[in-house]
Write a protein that holds these residues in place. Structure first.
Motif, PDB file in Angstrom:
ATOM      1  N   ALA A  33      61.128  45.638  68.642  1.00  0.00           N
ATOM      2  CA  ALA A  33      62.222  45.780  67.678  1.00  0.00           C
ATOM      3  C   ALA A  33      61.632  45.745  66.275  1.00  0.00           C
ATOM      4  O   ALA A  33      60.623  45.087  66.024  1.00  0.00           O
ATOM      5  CB  ALA A  33      63.223  44.646  67.866  1.00  0.00           C
ATOM      6  N   ASP A  34      62.239  46.471  65.357  1.00  0.00           N
ATOM      7  CA  ASP A  34      61.726  46.553  63.983  1.00  0.00           C
ATOM      8  C   ASP A  34      62.141  45.362  63.142  1.00  0.00           C
ATOM      9  O   ASP A  34      61.456  44.983  62.183  1.00  0.00           O
ATOM     10  CB  ASP A  34      62.209  47.847  63.330  1.00  0.00           C
ATOM     11  CG  ASP A  34      61.610  49.074  63.998  1.00  0.00           C
ATOM     12  OD1 ASP A  34      60.451  49.396  63.693  1.00  0.00           O
ATOM     13  OD2 ASP A  34      62.298  49.672  64.836  1.00  0.00           O
ATOM     14  N   ALA A  35      63.289  44.789  63.443  1.00  0.00           N
ATOM     15  CA  ALA A  35      63.818  43.614  62.739  1.00  0.00           C
ATOM     16  C   ALA A  35      64.878  43.017  63.648  1.00  0.00           C
ATOM     17  O   ALA A  35      65.193  43.561  64.712  1.00  0.00           O
ATOM     18  CB  ALA A  35      64.399  44.005  61.384  1.00  0.00           C
ATOM     19  N   ILE A  78      67.237  47.558  65.607  1.00  0.00           N
ATOM     20  CA  ILE A  78      67.473  46.186  65.152  1.00  0.00           C
ATOM     21  C   ILE A  78      68.541  45.535  66.040  1.00  0.00           C
ATOM     22  O   ILE A  78      69.744  45.717  65.815  1.00  0.00           O
ATOM     23  CB  ILE A  78      67.927  46.156  63.678  1.00  0.00           C
ATOM     24  CG1 ILE A  78      66.949  46.959  62.797  1.00  0.00           C
ATOM     25  CG2 ILE A  78      68.044  44.721  63.183  1.00  0.00           C
ATOM     26  CD1 ILE A  78      67.344  47.009  61.335  1.00  0.00           C
ATOM     27  N   PRO A  79      68.136  44.768  67.045  1.00  0.00           N
ATOM     28  CA  PRO A  79      69.106  44.093  67.899  1.00  0.00           C
ATOM     29  C   PRO A  79      69.775  42.914  67.201  1.00  0.00           C
ATOM     30  O   PRO A  79      69.171  42.269  66.329  1.00  0.00           O
ATOM     31  CB  PRO A  79      68.264  43.597  69.087  1.00  0.00           C
ATOM     32  CG  PRO A  79      66.965  44.344  68.989  1.00  0.00           C
ATOM     33  CD  PRO A  79      66.757  44.609  67.538  1.00  0.00           C
ATOM     34  N   ILE A 116      64.572  31.061  64.165  1.00  0.00           N
ATOM     35  CA  ILE A 116      64.105  32.386  64.574  1.00  0.00           C
ATOM     36  C   ILE A 116      63.065  32.916  63.593  1.00  0.00           C
ATOM     37  O   ILE A 116      62.079  33.551  64.001  1.00  0.00           O
ATOM     38  CB  ILE A 116      65.298  33.352  64.738  1.00  0.00           C
ATOM     39  CG1 ILE A 116      66.110  32.937  65.976  1.00  0.00           C
ATOM     40  CG2 ILE A 116      64.821  34.804  64.861  1.00  0.00           C
ATOM     41  CD1 ILE A 116      67.294  33.829  66.287  1.00  0.00           C
ATOM     42  N   VAL A 117      63.237  32.641  62.308  1.00  0.00           N
ATOM     43  CA  VAL A 117      62.225  33.034  61.315  1.00  0.00           C
ATOM     44  C   VAL A 117      60.865  32.443  61.698  1.00  0.00           C
ATOM     45  O   VAL A 117      59.826  33.109  61.597  1.00  0.00           O
ATOM     46  CB  VAL A 117      62.641  32.570  59.902  1.00  0.00           C
ATOM     47  CG1 VAL A 117      61.461  32.658  58.936  1.00  0.00           C
ATOM     48  CG2 VAL A 117      63.805  33.408  59.388  1.00  0.00           C
ATOM     49  N   ASP A 118      60.865  31.199  62.146  1.00  0.00           N
ATOM     50  CA  ASP A 118      59.615  30.542  62.539  1.00  0.00           C
ATOM     51  C   ASP A 118      59.053  31.068  63.854  1.00  0.00           C
ATOM     52  O   ASP A 118      57.864  30.918  64.135  1.00  0.00           O
ATOM     53  CB  ASP A 118      59.830  29.028  62.681  1.00  0.00           C
ATOM     54  CG  ASP A 118      60.041  28.331  61.343  1.00  0.00           C
ATOM     55  OD1 ASP A 118      59.810  28.976  60.301  1.00  0.00           O
ATOM     56  OD2 ASP A 118      60.449  27.153  61.352  1.00  0.00           O
ATOM     57  N   ALA A 119      59.918  31.680  64.679  1.00  0.00           N
ATOM     58  CA  ALA A 119      59.507  32.072  66.028  1.00  0.00           C
ATOM     59  C   ALA A 119      59.008  33.511  66.135  1.00  0.00           C
ATOM     60  O   ALA A 119      58.348  33.861  67.113  1.00  0.00           O
ATOM     61  CB  ALA A 119      60.670  31.868  66.998  1.00  0.00           C
ATOM     62  N   VAL A 120      59.332  34.361  65.135  1.00  0.00           N
ATOM     63  CA  VAL A 120      58.958  35.781  65.227  1.00  0.00           C
ATOM     64  C   VAL A 120      58.195  36.211  63.980  1.00  0.00           C
ATOM     65  O   VAL A 120      58.137  35.484  62.990  1.00  0.00           O
ATOM     66  CB  VAL A 120      60.197  36.686  65.413  1.00  0.00           C
ATOM     67  CG1 VAL A 120      60.945  36.316  66.693  1.00  0.00           C
ATOM     68  CG2 VAL A 120      61.135  36.595  64.200  1.00  0.00           C
ATOM     69  N   HIS A 121      57.633  37.410  64.037  1.00  0.00           N
ATOM     70  CA  HIS A 121      56.848  37.939  62.923  1.00  0.00           C
ATOM     71  C   HIS A 121      57.502  39.159  62.273  1.00  0.00           C
ATOM     72  O   HIS A 121      56.924  39.761  61.374  1.00  0.00           O
ATOM     73  CB  HIS A 121      55.441  38.311  63.400  1.00  0.00           C
ATOM     74  CG  HIS A 121      54.682  37.151  63.950  1.00  0.00           C
ATOM     75  ND1 HIS A 121      54.699  36.836  65.303  1.00  0.00           N
ATOM     76  CD2 HIS A 121      53.904  36.219  63.337  1.00  0.00           C
ATOM     77  CE1 HIS A 121      53.941  35.759  65.494  1.00  0.00           C
ATOM     78  NE2 HIS A 121      53.467  35.370  64.321  1.00  0.00           N
ATOM     79  N   ILE A 122      58.673  39.543  62.758  1.00  0.00           N
ATOM     80  CA  ILE A 122      59.377  40.692  62.188  1.00  0.00           C
ATOM     81  C   ILE A 122      60.499  40.197  61.278  1.00  0.00           C
ATOM     82  O   ILE A 122      60.923  39.043  61.365  1.00  0.00           O
ATOM     83  CB  ILE A 122      59.942  41.615  63.299  1.00  0.00           C
ATOM     84  CG1 ILE A 122      60.817  40.818  64.278  1.00  0.00           C
ATOM     85  CG2 ILE A 122      58.818  42.319  64.030  1.00  0.00           C
ATOM     86  CD1 ILE A 122      61.435  41.658  65.386  1.00  0.00           C
ATOM     87  N   PRO A 123      60.979  41.039  60.351  1.00  0.00           N
ATOM     88  CA  PRO A 123      61.999  40.598  59.393  1.00  0.00           C
ATOM     89  C   PRO A 123      63.297  40.155  60.070  1.00  0.00           C
ATOM     90  O   PRO A 123      63.726  40.714  61.081  1.00  0.00           O
ATOM     91  CB  PRO A 123      62.238  41.841  58.529  1.00  0.00           C
ATOM     92  CG  PRO A 123      61.005  42.661  58.678  1.00  0.00           C
ATOM     93  CD  PRO A 123      60.529  42.424  60.080  1.00  0.00           C
ATOM     94  N   VAL A 124      63.920  39.142  59.489  1.00  0.00           N
ATOM     95  CA  VAL A 124      65.185  38.595  59.980  1.00  0.00           C
ATOM     96  C   VAL A 124      66.293  38.885  58.978  1.00  0.00           C
ATOM     97  O   VAL A 124      66.120  38.710  57.770  1.00  0.00           O
ATOM     98  CB  VAL A 124      65.054  37.077  60.219  1.00  0.00           C
ATOM     99  CG1 VAL A 124      66.424  36.422  60.360  1.00  0.00           C
ATOM    100  CG2 VAL A 124      64.202  36.800  61.453  1.00  0.00           C
ATOM    101  N   GLN A 131      65.448  37.990  55.138  1.00  0.00           N
ATOM    102  CA  GLN A 131      65.090  38.973  54.116  1.00  0.00           C
ATOM    103  C   GLN A 131      66.177  40.029  53.938  1.00  0.00           C
ATOM    104  O   GLN A 131      65.956  41.075  53.350  1.00  0.00           O
ATOM    105  CB  GLN A 131      63.752  39.617  54.471  1.00  0.00           C
ATOM    106  CG  GLN A 131      62.617  38.609  54.493  1.00  0.00           C
ATOM    107  CD  GLN A 131      61.268  39.261  54.658  1.00  0.00           C
ATOM    108  OE1 GLN A 131      60.919  40.175  53.921  1.00  0.00           O
ATOM    109  NE2 GLN A 131      60.492  38.807  55.625  1.00  0.00           N
ATOM    110  N   GLY A 132      67.343  39.715  54.481  1.00  0.00           N
ATOM    111  CA  GLY A 132      68.490  40.596  54.337  1.00  0.00           C
ATOM    112  C   GLY A 132      69.700  39.901  54.928  1.00  0.00           C
ATOM    113  O   GLY A 132      69.573  38.869  55.592  1.00  0.00           O
TER     114      GLY A 132
END
Length: 312
Positions: free
Chosen positions: A131-133, A114-115, A157-165, A186-187
């Motif tokens: 990356a996982d999140a 997670i970077p 960033i939430v709109d730009a990626v598909h992994i959890p933020v 989500q965290g």
């Protein structure tokens, strides 16, 4: 509180402790993990032997998942990366560089990566690297910071990626957590809030400096050098900002802060040391256990999101 982040990391609450240099050692990290969050050991510039010792001591204090933060500019990063794979830590968070050279090593060891990112472009790049999140850190955070605020950066960033933020920067209570979730996170990751917990082994002077801080006591040094750092204002920050304004060289400014964080965290020198803390410091007024802090934040956030609690 179950989200994609808590499920991914196999933790009870989607609350991650920041991997703060000189602060995030195994006592604090194990307390966070035992309280249902994700404790993080901050490896900073430490050698691999120190990191391995911290991990092994951590394993004696908790059976819950925990992680290690890797500063990718560390001169020991190669050795540290391999120690993490050998020890099979649950999670690695990364900052100050590109984790690409170590992604396969960590992934093959079953580690979640997670970077920490401070821009949309970097977020997209990290997603491409599998990356996982992502930990999305706004400029409100303590220590080394970017330019965008948490409020503006997280939804982009939430709109730009598909992994959890995971949102970071300026979060100190349930209101901040609920707001982060409304933005699509989500965290959350918290640093300053955990610095002042009972299990934190930082010098009492450091804790007191944060707990007595007001809303205007946060200052950013190093903007002129391209390496901005947020701290509680003191004699050192005043001198640094004065020299910056006068056009001091990079070397002069670096000398002023040499070993500054250790001075504050370990020696308790909050006059000449770097008292790194986020803008949220003005909200923190009491020392609580990690369990009390996490339960308070999660409980308040849940009530707010259910509409059962309204401020104003």
């Amino acid at each position: 509180m179950k989200t994609n982040v808590s499920t991914l990391l196999e933790i009870k609450y989607p609350v991650i402790q920041g991997g703060m240099a000189w602060v995030a050692e195994y006592h604090l990290a194990s307390a966070v993990s035992n309280a249902g969050g994700l404790g993080i050991i901050g490896s900073a510039n430490a050698p691999a032997t120190w990191v391995k010792d911290q991990i092994q001591k951590m394993k004696q204090l908790t059976k819950q998942p925990f992680g290690v933060n890797v500063m990718l500019l560390s001169p020991h990063v190669e050795e540290v990366a391999h120690v993490l794979a050998e020890e099979k830590v649950a999670v690695v968070t990364t900052g100050a560089g590109n984790p690409e050279p170590y992604m396969k090593l960590w992934k093959d060891a079953g580690i979640k990566v997670i970077p920490v990112v401070a821009s949309v472009a970097m977020a997209k790049r990290m997603e491409r690297l599998q990356a996982d999140a992502l930990i999305v850190e706004g400029t409100e955070a303590g220590g080394h910071i970017g330019e965008s605020t948490t409020m503006t950066l997280v939804p982009q960033i939430v709109d730009a990626v598909h992994i959890p933020v995971i949102a970071a920067g300026g979060i100190g209570d349930g209101r901040g957590m609920a707001a982060a979730f409304m933005l699509g996170a989500q965290g959350i990751q918290m640093g300053t809030g955990f610095v002042v917990t009972k299990e934190s082994l930082v010098h009492e002077n450091y804790k007191k400096a944060i707990l007595k801080a007001k809303d205007i006591d946060s200052k950013v040094t190093g903007r002129s050098t391209g390496h901005p750092v947020r701290s509680i204002r003191n004699q050192m920050t005043n001198e640094y900002l004065k020299k910056e304004k006068e056009g001091a060289t990079f070397e002069e400014l670096e000398y002023l802060t040499l070993g500054g964080l250790k001075k504050a965290v370990v020696d308790g020198d909050v006059i000449n040391g770097s008292v790194m803390a986020g803008q949220i410091a003005g909200l923190l007024k009491e020392e609580r256990s990690c369990k009390e802090l996490i339960h308070s934040i999660v409980g308040e956030a849940e009530e707010l999101m259910k509409g059962n609690k309204i401020y104003g």
